[in-house]
Design a protein around this motif. Structure first.
Motif, short mmCIF file in Angstrom:
data_model
loop_
_atom_site.label_atom_id
_atom_site.label_comp_id
_atom_site.label_asym_id
_atom_site.label_seq_id
_atom_site.Cartn_x
_atom_site.Cartn_y
_atom_site.Cartn_z
N MET A 25 43.59 57.95 43.22
CA MET A 25 45.34 57.31 42.82
C MET A 25 44.46 56.48 40.99
O MET A 25 43.03 55.78 40.44
CB MET A 25 44.45 55.72 43.51
N SER A 26 45.62 56.25 39.82
CA SER A 26 45.78 56.21 38.97
C SER A 26 45.47 54.68 38.82
O SER A 26 46.42 53.82 39.57
CB SER A 26 46.47 56.87 38.17
N PRO A 27 44.86 54.06 37.83
CA PRO A 27 45.50 52.30 37.63
C PRO A 27 46.49 51.92 37.59
O PRO A 27 47.12 52.69 37.16
CB PRO A 27 44.17 52.08 36.98
N LYS A 28 46.69 50.81 38.35
CA LYS A 28 48.14 50.77 38.26
C LYS A 28 47.73 48.52 37.04
O LYS A 28 46.94 48.20 37.47
CB LYS A 28 48.61 49.52 39.41
N ARG A 29 48.87 48.67 36.46
CA ARG A 29 49.24 47.34 35.91
C ARG A 29 49.65 46.57 36.59
O ARG A 29 51.46 46.36 37.71
CB ARG A 29 50.27 47.09 34.63
N ILE A 30 48.82 45.22 37.22
CA ILE A 30 49.71 44.47 38.66
C ILE A 30 49.67 43.01 37.69
O ILE A 30 48.58 42.18 37.14
CB ILE A 30 48.55 44.63 39.62
N VAL A 31 50.63 41.87 38.38
CA VAL A 31 51.02 41.01 37.73
C VAL A 31 51.29 40.27 39.55
O VAL A 31 52.06 40.17 40.01
CB VAL A 31 52.31 40.98 36.99
N ILE A 32 49.98 39.13 39.36
CA ILE A 32 49.90 38.56 40.71
C ILE A 32 50.44 36.31 40.06
O ILE A 32 50.26 36.33 39.01
CB ILE A 32 48.69 38.88 41.30
N LEU A 33 51.69 36.22 41.44
CA LEU A 33 51.68 35.10 41.21
C LEU A 33 51.51 34.02 42.59
O LEU A 33 51.59 34.57 43.45
CB LEU A 33 53.83 34.45 41.01
N ASP A 34 50.71 33.32 41.75
CA ASP A 34 50.22 32.46 43.07
C ASP A 34 51.64 31.64 43.61
O ASP A 34 51.34 30.33 42.83
CB ASP A 34 49.16 31.67 42.80
N GLY A 35 52.14 31.26 43.97
CA GLY A 35 53.50 30.11 43.90
C GLY A 35 53.29 29.37 45.17
O GLY A 35 54.29 28.75 45.18
N HIS A 36 51.91 28.87 45.62
CA HIS A 36 51.88 27.28 45.49
C HIS A 36 51.76 26.02 44.73
O HIS A 36 51.09 26.81 44.30
CB HIS A 36 50.46 27.18 46.75
N PRO A 37 52.50 25.36 45.35
CA PRO A 37 52.87 23.93 44.12
C PRO A 37 51.71 23.04 43.57
O PRO A 37 51.29 22.50 43.14
CB PRO A 37 53.30 23.42 44.24
N ALA A 38 50.22 23.97 45.04
CA ALA A 38 48.82 22.52 44.94
C ALA A 38 48.05 23.26 44.12
O ALA A 38 48.08 25.08 44.50
CB ALA A 38 48.92 23.12 46.41
N GLU A 39 47.29 22.85 43.66
CA GLU A 39 45.80 23.56 43.05
C GLU A 39 44.83 24.27 43.74
O GLU A 39 44.12 25.38 43.75
CB GLU A 39 44.68 22.46 42.65
N THR A 40 45.06 23.95 45.53
CA THR A 40 44.47 24.35 46.61
C THR A 40 45.01 24.56 48.24
O THR A 40 45.69 24.49 48.22
CB THR A 40 42.81 23.45 47.24
N SER A 41 44.86 26.31 48.25
CA SER A 41 45.97 26.61 49.02
C SER A 41 46.00 28.34 49.68
O SER A 41 44.49 28.78 49.27
CB SER A 41 47.42 26.76 48.79
N LEU A 42 46.15 28.18 50.79
CA LEU A 42 45.77 29.83 51.36
C LEU A 42 46.57 31.08 50.77
O LEU A 42 45.98 31.80 50.34
CB LEU A 42 46.33 29.21 53.02
#
Length: 197
Positions: free
Chosen positions: A1-18
């Motif tokens: 599998m060739s490498p993919k370009r991935i963007v990830i958004l942690d959409g929780h407004p708190a600094e610590t979360s699941l």
């Protein structure tokens, strides 16, 4: 599998979360397999979440954090969102991010339409993965609430701008989840990160 370009958004407004733990685990696993990852945390982004009354013709200029995220979504081949379900929807700050950043001319084209008469999506060629956490059991969420937020995200948000397919993984019973359950969930998230799925 060739490498993919991935963007990830942690959409929780708190600094610590699941949600943050899921975003970090996915990023680490994807990087470990050679994928190129750009990670954003909603809690660290400074922007006005209120779209305001100006309409699309007089929209507020995007703050640097929103411009950076939107640029990374345009750069990416795969878009990942981790977020909690609050009152059946997204946290207000995350919804505000979508209202502000998903603009015509960048994410959809009102001058060109699809066969159904909808604005043409401008983010085609990208796939999506959404991790949702809630306290509502999966069967109740499906039977009584019709998986409303899932349908909104896959159809009216990500699908609308061309991010298809956008697959959703729902982790229920999140608030009081036992440590061993969270460990299993993180293992599942890492497996998906390794596959960039």
């Amino acid at each position: 599998m060739s490498p993919k370009r991935i963007v990830i958004l942690d959409g929780h407004p708190a600094e610590t979360s699941l949600s943050r733990a899921f975003a970090m685990a996915y990023a680490e696993a994807a990087r470990g397999r050679g994928h190129v990852v750009r990670l954003h945390h909603l809690s660290e982004m400074r922007f006005d979440p209120d779209f305001g009354g100006g309409g699309y013709g007089n929209a507020k200029p995007l703050e640097p954090e929103l411009e950076a995220l939107l640029g990374d979504i345009e750069w990416a081949e795969h878009v990942v969102l981790a977020a909690p379900v609050w009152w059946g929807g997204l946290p207000a700050r995350l919804k505000g991010l979508i209202d502000r950043a998903f603009l015509p001319g960048r994410t959809f084209d009102t001058r060109n339409t699809t066969a159904m008469g909808l604005p043409a999506p401008l983010l085609t060629g990208r796939t999506g993965r959404v991790f949702l956490t809630s306290d509502t059991p999966n069967w109740i969420y499906r039977l009584f609430y019709g998986s409303a937020l899932m349908r909104q995200l896959t159809g009216q948000v990500l699908g609308f701008v061309g991010i298809r397919p956008a697959r959703i993984t729902h982790f229920a019973g999140a608030t009081d989840a036992a440590p061993e359950r969270i460990t299993r969930w993180l293992r599942d998230v890492r497996r998906l990160g390794q596959a960039a799925a």
